[in-house]
Scaffold this motif. Sequence first.
Motif, mmCIF file in Angstrom:
data_model
loop_
_atom_site.group_PDB
_atom_site.id
_atom_site.type_symbol
_atom_site.label_atom_id
_atom_site.label_comp_id
_atom_site.label_asym_id
_atom_site.label_seq_id
_atom_site.Cartn_x
_atom_site.Cartn_y
_atom_site.Cartn_z
ATOM 1 N N TRP A 95 44.255 43.554 28.759
ATOM 2 C CA TRP A 95 45.062 43.111 29.899
ATOM 3 C C TRP A 95 45.156 44.208 30.951
ATOM 4 O O TRP A 95 45.422 45.371 30.634
ATOM 5 C CB TRP A 95 46.456 42.721 29.419
ATOM 6 N N ASN A 96 44.921 43.852 32.176
ATOM 7 C CA ASN A 96 45.032 44.796 33.275
ATOM 8 C C ASN A 96 46.263 44.417 34.095
ATOM 9 O O ASN A 96 46.265 43.453 34.852
ATOM 10 C CB ASN A 96 43.757 44.719 34.140
ATOM 11 N N GLU A 97 47.303 45.202 33.889
ATOM 12 C CA GLU A 97 48.605 44.924 34.513
ATOM 13 C C GLU A 97 48.465 44.840 36.039
ATOM 14 O O GLU A 97 49.010 43.951 36.689
ATOM 15 C CB GLU A 97 49.575 46.052 34.124
ATOM 16 N N GLU A 98 47.688 45.778 36.575
ATOM 17 C CA GLU A 98 47.563 45.893 38.021
ATOM 18 C C GLU A 98 46.897 44.658 38.628
ATOM 19 O O GLU A 98 47.346 44.130 39.645
ATOM 20 C CB GLU A 98 46.714 47.139 38.318
ATOM 21 N N ARG A 99 45.826 44.223 38.001
ATOM 22 C CA ARG A 99 45.088 43.059 38.518
ATOM 23 C C ARG A 99 45.762 41.741 38.131
ATOM 24 O O ARG A 99 45.501 40.704 38.733
ATOM 25 C CB ARG A 99 43.652 43.033 37.961
#
Lengths: 364, 95
Positions: free
Chosen positions: A274-278
């Motif tokens: 999981w990419n929090e930023e994206r």
Amino acid sequence: MATTAHRTARTREDDRTDGRSDEDVLASAYETAFDAAVAADERIEPRDWMPDAYRSTLVRQIAQHAHSEIIGMQPEANWITRAPSLRRKAILMAKVQDEAGHGLYLYSAAETLGTSREELLDKLHSGRQKYSSIFNYPTLTWADVGAIGWLVDGAAITNQVPLCRCSYGPYARAMVRICKEESFHQRQGYELLLTLSRGTPEQHAMAQDAVDRWWWPSLMMFGPPDDESQHSAQSMAWKIKRHSNDELRQRFVDICVPQAESLGLTLPDPELRWNEERGHYDFGPIDWSEFKQVLKGNGPCNEQRMSRRRRAHEEGAWVREAAAAYATKHNGAETTSAGETSAGDTAAGRTGTAHTGETGVRRA
Amino acid sequence: MTDTDWPLWEVFVRSRRGLSHTHAGSLHAPDAELALRNARDLYTRRGEGVSLWVVPSAAITASSPDEKDPFFEPAADKPYRHPTFYEIPEGVRHL
């Protein structure tokens, strides 16, 4: 708007001083009408004027889509006789029948653009039109039926839902019917995998193995990355496509990760996180060289799929001939009765009268 | 015959009693009876219909899209065909 342009198109040549011919004026007015209809999110219908490239793009895409449905019957039909229960067997038969139906909806949609069923099948059989490369992978175990339903049909749905709003009316209408039916396909696959995953250790391993093999080919179903996709930009401008390949692929990954967790199975990608930023899942690089090899005809089953398809067509020839002979023999012998329920059989003798559907123009 | 398509048929489905038949799509069949059977298999696999019509596509006469403006124009300049055209004093009911 379309109405104004069509009216302009009929301005008489005598009334003009710019020296353009009637044909030139008509063509540009029609093009303006087409562009306006697309811009206004109206649908283009079979008898409307459309650019040649729009027509040929649609024929190519719808034909490939139809061929995929028809060839897609093979990997699953492979397991019908060996389904583990009567329930699973009945489900699988219904699913394979649906795929045939989807192929027929799509062939009809393609035919409204001026091609014929015969021409479409001929191009499939001679390799001049493609089908989705996903169907060149083998179904090695019963769990593959589940993985196809969950991942392959899942990817197809992600691709197809936006096609319900495609600018070409008959294609969009076919997609609405198909999407309604695909939902059953995906859910039966998911349930099948869930049953195996919660079964014996051997069954669980079989489910995991199927997911491991089908995951990457499923991601390839969305087509090449956006910067390498040759048709994408124009198709998006024409509103045939509504989202880019990479956008849909990302959407699919985001949907699948939690679904895999609920299944108790893993996805074969160590870089998946999981990419929090994206606000999306990151995933590892796709092996496009494999995709290109399979597309070229070097996949594990290309040869088998095509030869079986050709054989089925050839071996069915006598049925088509017999039905046509029967129709010819009985046509004319019957009198057509009037009334609401009588459809008549007046077309029976018109075998060979080419008609493109959606009450379109007759082909030359 | 092998090299020629069967004729095309347009399929109309009545989804339930009380509604009219609606165009569902098209299919190829050698004759009317098979067109009807194919239509059942193709368009009503999930109880979508209680009645089917199949019509030879070649038998349908359609208005031309090129003529759509003049052809349908007479409808555009007759607003008095719509109930909203008429002014009714406030307070008049059931009208």
